[in-house]
Design an enzyme around this catalytic site. Structure first.
Site, short mmCIF file in Angstrom:
data_model
loop_
_atom_site.label_atom_id
_atom_site.label_comp_id
_atom_site.label_asym_id
_atom_site.label_seq_id
_atom_site.Cartn_x
_atom_site.Cartn_y
_atom_site.Cartn_z
N LYS A 21 0.85 -1.20 0.00
CA LYS A 21 0.00 0.00 0.00
C LYS A 21 0.88 1.25 0.00
O LYS A 21 0.62 2.21 -0.73
CB LYS A 21 -0.91 0.01 1.23
CG LYS A 21 -2.08 -0.96 1.14
CD LYS A 21 -2.87 -0.98 2.43
CE LYS A 21 -4.04 -1.94 2.37
NZ LYS A 21 -5.07 -1.55 1.42
N GLU A 41 1.94 -2.39 13.61
CA GLU A 41 2.36 -1.08 14.14
C GLU A 41 3.14 -0.35 13.06
O GLU A 41 4.08 -0.91 12.49
CB GLU A 41 3.24 -1.27 15.38
CG GLU A 41 3.66 0.06 16.00
CD GLU A 41 4.67 -0.09 17.14
OE1 GLU A 41 4.25 -0.14 18.30
OE2 GLU A 41 5.88 -0.16 16.85
P1 GTP Z 1 5.48 -0.70 23.62
O1 GTP Z 1 6.59 0.27 23.95
O2 GTP Z 1 5.72 -1.34 22.28
O3 GTP Z 1 5.22 -1.67 24.71
O4 GTP Z 1 4.07 0.02 23.49
P2 GTP Z 1 3.64 1.52 23.68
O5 GTP Z 1 2.30 1.69 23.08
O6 GTP Z 1 3.82 1.94 25.08
O7 GTP Z 1 4.75 2.18 22.85
P3 GTP Z 1 4.91 3.47 21.95
O8 GTP Z 1 3.88 3.57 20.87
O9 GTP Z 1 5.13 4.66 22.82
O10 GTP Z 1 6.31 3.05 21.29
C1 GTP Z 1 6.45 1.92 20.50
C2 GTP Z 1 7.81 1.91 19.82
O11 GTP Z 1 8.22 3.23 19.44
C3 GTP Z 1 8.96 1.41 20.65
O12 GTP Z 1 9.03 0.02 20.64
C4 GTP Z 1 10.16 2.06 19.92
O13 GTP Z 1 10.45 1.37 18.70
C5 GTP Z 1 9.61 3.42 19.56
N1 GTP Z 1 9.88 4.40 20.62
C6 GTP Z 1 9.00 4.84 21.55
N2 GTP Z 1 9.59 5.72 22.38
C7 GTP Z 1 10.87 5.85 21.97
C8 GTP Z 1 12.00 6.63 22.44
O14 GTP Z 1 11.93 7.37 23.41
N3 GTP Z 1 13.17 6.49 21.74
C9 GTP Z 1 13.29 5.69 20.65
N4 GTP Z 1 14.49 5.63 20.04
N5 GTP Z 1 12.26 4.93 20.20
C10 GTP Z 1 11.07 5.02 20.85
MG MG Z 2 7.57 -2.14 20.49
#
Ligand code: GTP
Ligand code: MG
Length: 233
Positions: free
Chosen positions: A52, A171
């Site tokens: 997509k 995701e």
């Molecule tokens: P999970 O972290 O996957 O348990 O779920 P969530 O819904 O709490 O996560 P969120 O959507 O905030 O983030 C998911 C993903 O984004 C992470 O697994 C990272 O790949 C990326 N990510 C989130 N926060 C950061 C950050 O502060 N630094 C970096 N480098 N990557 C981040």
């Molecule tokens: Mg993750």
């Protein structure tokens, strides 16, 4: 039966009971096929979303002479990481529960050229009839305290199998090249320092994130001006 044979038989029974107990506690381990099936499903989800995105990108190239997407990365979460996350989140270790509660088994990262591209690509993806938006987190409008910026979507996409339709979650992280540059370094630092990034580096990283954001908006503005000028000519 000799006594030593009886003991061996009992030991075997105990061993089997032990293994059985583990399987009952971790039902997903009972069925390797289940893991393989999930892998195949989520791989298909990645392919669907990637296609997509590629179609949208090439349509933009033809229509507007601009590629919104710089490149796409994708990854499938390893079974041990899935199980670890499920245990951390108190999710029962069954295929159904894991598929319902773990949203990032299939992960796609879309690196865009400009900030507007991030939102245009996300919106066009969400608008598609077979896609359902499950969750959105806008870390561009609301950056994290550490300076992290990206747009996160959890999408539901149907996978058409011989036995019927199976919806799955994917995701999608969308960000600019500059945001990706920052996130890669920050991730590496977190990994290298076991999540204990020294305070002075944390501060510098926040400053870098702000400079990068300023740069992103400046680049966007130059890009818009160039586009408007070429429309006038
Ligand atoms: P999970 O972290 O996957 O348990 O779920 P969530 O819904 O709490 O996560 P969120 O959507 O905030 O983030 C998911 C993903 O984004 C992470 O697994 C990272 O790949 C990326 N990510 C989130 N926060 C950061 C950050 O502060 N630094 C970096 N480098 N990557 C981040
Ligand atoms: Mg993750």
């Amino acid at each position: 039966m000799l006594k030593k044979d009886k003991i061996r038989l009992l030991d075997n029974k105990r061993l089997k009971k032990n293994i059985l107990n583990q399987v009952v506690k971790n039902p997903i381990l009972e069925n390797v096929n289940s893991l393989l099936r999930m892998e195949q499903l989520y791989e298909a989800g990645i392919k669907e979303i990637r296609t997509k995105l590629e179609i949208l990108d090439s349509e933009f190239k033809v229509k507007y002479d601009h590629n919104p997407i710089h490149h796409i990365e994708s990854r499938l979460k390893k079974p041990e990481s899935i199980i670890k996350k499920a245990i951390d989140k108190d999710v029962t270790l069954t295929e159904k529960e894991i598929m319902r509660h773990i949203h990032d088994i299939a992960g796609i990262r879309v690196i865009c050229n400009y900030i507007d591209d991030v939102y245009v690509v996300a919106q066009l993806l969400i608008n598609q009839d077979d896609i359902k938006l499950i969750k959105i987190k806008d870390y561009i409008q609301n950056p994290k305290d550490n300076g992290y910026r990206s747009l996160h979507l959890v999408l539901e996409v149907p996978i058409f199998l011989a036995e019927g339709v199976q919806p799955i979650h994917v995701e999608v992280q969308l960000r600019t090249i500059a945001m990706d540059f920052w996130a890669s370094l920050e991730h590496k630092l977190k990994y290298k320092t076991d999540n204990n990034v020294p305070e002075d580096i944390k501060k510098e990283l926040i400053q870098c994130a702000m400079s990068i954001s300023e740069l992103d908006y400046k680049m966007q503005s130059i890009h818009n001006r160039l586009n408007n000028d070429s429309e006038i000519q």
